[in-house]
Design a protein around this motif. Structure first.
Motif, PDB file in Angstrom:
ATOM      1  N   THR A   2       0.863  -1.045   0.210  1.00  0.00           N
ATOM      2  CA  THR A   2       0.162   0.146  -0.039  1.00  0.00           C
ATOM      3  C   THR A   2       0.854   1.172   0.198  1.00  0.00           C
ATOM      4  O   THR A   2       1.917   1.125   0.497  1.00  0.00           O
ATOM      5  CB  THR A   2      -1.091   0.111   1.479  1.00  0.00           C
ATOM      6  OG1 THR A   2      -1.705  -1.291   1.187  1.00  0.00           O
ATOM      7  CG2 THR A   2      -1.885   1.365   1.277  1.00  0.00           C
ATOM      8  N   ASP A 106      -0.837  -1.500  -9.449  1.00  0.00           N
ATOM      9  CA  ASP A 106      -2.237  -1.663  -8.990  1.00  0.00           C
ATOM     10  C   ASP A 106      -2.229  -1.586  -7.304  1.00  0.00           C
ATOM     11  O   ASP A 106      -3.096  -2.273  -6.934  1.00  0.00           O
ATOM     12  CB  ASP A 106      -2.702  -3.199  -9.489  1.00  0.00           C
ATOM     13  CG  ASP A 106      -2.931  -3.201 -10.863  1.00  0.00           C
ATOM     14  OD1 ASP A 106      -3.533  -2.187 -11.296  1.00  0.00           O
ATOM     15  OD2 ASP A 106      -2.829  -4.244 -11.495  1.00  0.00           O
ATOM     16  N   GLN A 107      -1.124  -0.798  -6.856  1.00  0.00           N
ATOM     17  CA  GLN A 107      -1.249  -0.812  -5.451  1.00  0.00           C
ATOM     18  C   GLN A 107      -2.187   0.034  -4.973  1.00  0.00           C
ATOM     19  O   GLN A 107      -2.520   0.955  -5.680  1.00  0.00           O
ATOM     20  CB  GLN A 107       0.372  -0.283  -4.996  1.00  0.00           C
ATOM     21  CG  GLN A 107       1.582  -1.283  -5.509  1.00  0.00           C
ATOM     22  CD  GLN A 107       2.740  -0.421  -5.400  1.00  0.00           C
ATOM     23  OE1 GLN A 107       3.143  -0.195  -4.096  1.00  0.00           O
ATOM     24  NE2 GLN A 107       3.248   0.106  -6.212  1.00  0.00           N
ATOM     25  N   GLU A 108      -2.619  -0.136  -3.526  1.00  0.00           N
ATOM     26  CA  GLU A 108      -3.508   0.688  -3.161  1.00  0.00           C
ATOM     27  C   GLU A 108      -3.095   1.966  -2.763  1.00  0.00           C
ATOM     28  O   GLU A 108      -2.050   1.955  -2.203  1.00  0.00           O
ATOM     29  CB  GLU A 108      -3.962  -0.087  -1.852  1.00  0.00           C
ATOM     30  CG  GLU A 108      -5.326   0.636  -1.217  1.00  0.00           C
ATOM     31  CD  GLU A 108      -6.030   0.047  -0.159  1.00  0.00           C
ATOM     32  OE1 GLU A 108      -6.756   0.457   0.397  1.00  0.00           O
ATOM     33  OE2 GLU A 108      -5.332  -0.701   0.534  1.00  0.00           O
ATOM     34  N   VAL A 110      -3.452   5.539  -0.335  1.00  0.00           N
ATOM     35  CA  VAL A 110      -4.027   5.852   0.825  1.00  0.00           C
ATOM     36  C   VAL A 110      -3.578   7.193   1.248  1.00  0.00           C
ATOM     37  O   VAL A 110      -2.525   7.372   1.356  1.00  0.00           O
ATOM     38  CB  VAL A 110      -3.919   4.782   2.150  1.00  0.00           C
ATOM     39  CG1 VAL A 110      -4.737   5.583   3.363  1.00  0.00           C
ATOM     40  CG2 VAL A 110      -4.428   3.648   1.701  1.00  0.00           C
ATOM     41  N   CYS A 121      -7.636   8.279   5.623  1.00  0.00           N
ATOM     42  CA  CYS A 121      -7.951   7.316   6.274  1.00  0.00           C
ATOM     43  C   CYS A 121      -8.244   7.462   7.766  1.00  0.00           C
ATOM     44  O   CYS A 121      -8.564   6.621   8.382  1.00  0.00           O
ATOM     45  CB  CYS A 121      -6.987   6.105   5.983  1.00  0.00           C
ATOM     46  SG  CYS A 121      -5.445   6.559   6.832  1.00  0.00           S
ATOM     47  N   ASN A 129     -11.037   7.317   2.864  1.00  0.00           N
ATOM     48  CA  ASN A 129     -10.024   7.406   1.865  1.00  0.00           C
ATOM     49  C   ASN A 129     -10.446   7.743   0.524  1.00  0.00           C
ATOM     50  O   ASN A 129      -9.998   7.129  -0.499  1.00  0.00           O
ATOM     51  CB  ASN A 129      -9.085   6.182   1.854  1.00  0.00           C
ATOM     52  CG  ASN A 129      -7.772   6.054   0.862  1.00  0.00           C
ATOM     53  OD1 ASN A 129      -7.162   7.089   0.903  1.00  0.00           O
ATOM     54  ND2 ASN A 129      -7.793   5.160   0.435  1.00  0.00           N
ATOM     55  N   TYR A 133      -9.139   6.601  -3.338  1.00  0.00           N
ATOM     56  CA  TYR A 133      -9.950   5.877  -4.386  1.00  0.00           C
ATOM     57  C   TYR A 133      -9.870   6.758  -5.578  1.00  0.00           C
ATOM     58  O   TYR A 133      -9.975   6.121  -6.727  1.00  0.00           O
ATOM     59  CB  TYR A 133     -11.239   5.457  -3.846  1.00  0.00           C
ATOM     60  CG  TYR A 133     -11.320   4.456  -3.015  1.00  0.00           C
ATOM     61  CD1 TYR A 133     -11.122   3.221  -3.451  1.00  0.00           C
ATOM     62  CD2 TYR A 133     -11.428   4.615  -1.566  1.00  0.00           C
ATOM     63  CE1 TYR A 133     -11.098   2.133  -2.311  1.00  0.00           C
ATOM     64  CE2 TYR A 133     -11.538   3.494  -0.499  1.00  0.00           C
ATOM     65  CZ  TYR A 133     -11.230   2.345  -1.140  1.00  0.00           C
ATOM     66  OH  TYR A 133     -11.067   1.227  -0.042  1.00  0.00           O
ATOM     67  N   MET A 136      -6.944   6.240  -7.467  1.00  0.00           N
ATOM     68  CA  MET A 136      -6.760   4.954  -8.206  1.00  0.00           C
ATOM     69  C   MET A 136      -7.691   5.028  -9.539  1.00  0.00           C
ATOM     70  O   MET A 136      -7.398   4.435 -10.548  1.00  0.00           O
ATOM     71  CB  MET A 136      -6.940   3.829  -7.206  1.00  0.00           C
ATOM     72  CG  MET A 136      -6.011   3.609  -6.138  1.00  0.00           C
ATOM     73  SD  MET A 136      -6.485   2.253  -4.843  1.00  0.00           S
ATOM     74  CE  MET A 136      -7.417   3.022  -3.863  1.00  0.00           C
TER      75      MET A 136
END
Length: 146
Positions: A2, A106-108, A110, A121, A129, A133, A136
């Motif tokens: 992440t 494709d890492q999250e 935050v 968060c 978050n 999003y 992303m």
């Protein structure tokens, strides 16, 4: 893995709405996404222009959060789309940070904002978050466009 970001000076500081990557949107130049986002709380009013011209993103944020200013009625319904529009334009405008965002694979992502349980968060990780999003989502849009 992440990716956490918050301040503008960290490795992923360019993801912050306070990072100094200006862009044109709605026929105006905006110094940061924070300036744009906060100003959109007061469209077609002098407040909008005052916030656009704020010296720093922190000043813009403070002005936008000032409840003596007349917040638009539909703010809760439109704020996510306004943020998405600004973040997308920022990354469309600046190739160097677009590369950083696309390199996250494709890492999250935050926003590690301890005081923000909507865009970040929150202190304990229970926040929505939404900025993460949106980043992303923008990464996906940019990936499809390249």
């Amino acid at each position: 893995m992440t990716i956490y970001f918050y301040g503008t000076r960290s490795e992923y500081g360019c993801f912050s709405n306070f990072s100094a990557y200006g862009f044109e949107l709605d026929g105006e130049y905006w110094p940061t996404t924070e300036h744009y986002f906060q100003a959109q709380k007061f469209p077609k009013t002098p407040h909008c222009e005052q916030i656009r011209q704020a010296k720093t993103p922190k000043d813009a944020a403070n002005m936008g959060r000032d409840r003596s200013r007349p917040l638009r009625q539909d703010w809760e319904q439109v704020k996510d789309e306004i943020m998405r529009k600004a973040v997308l334009r920022k990354f469309e405008t600046h190739a160097e940070i677009r590369e950083i965002l696309l390199a996250t694979s494709d890492q999250e992502i935050v926003e590690n904002a301890p005081g923000d349980y909507y865009w970040g968060c929150g202190k304990n990780g229970s926040g929505k978050n939404m900025l993460g999003y949106i980043l992303m989502e923008v990464r996906e849009i940019l990936r499809k466009g390249t």
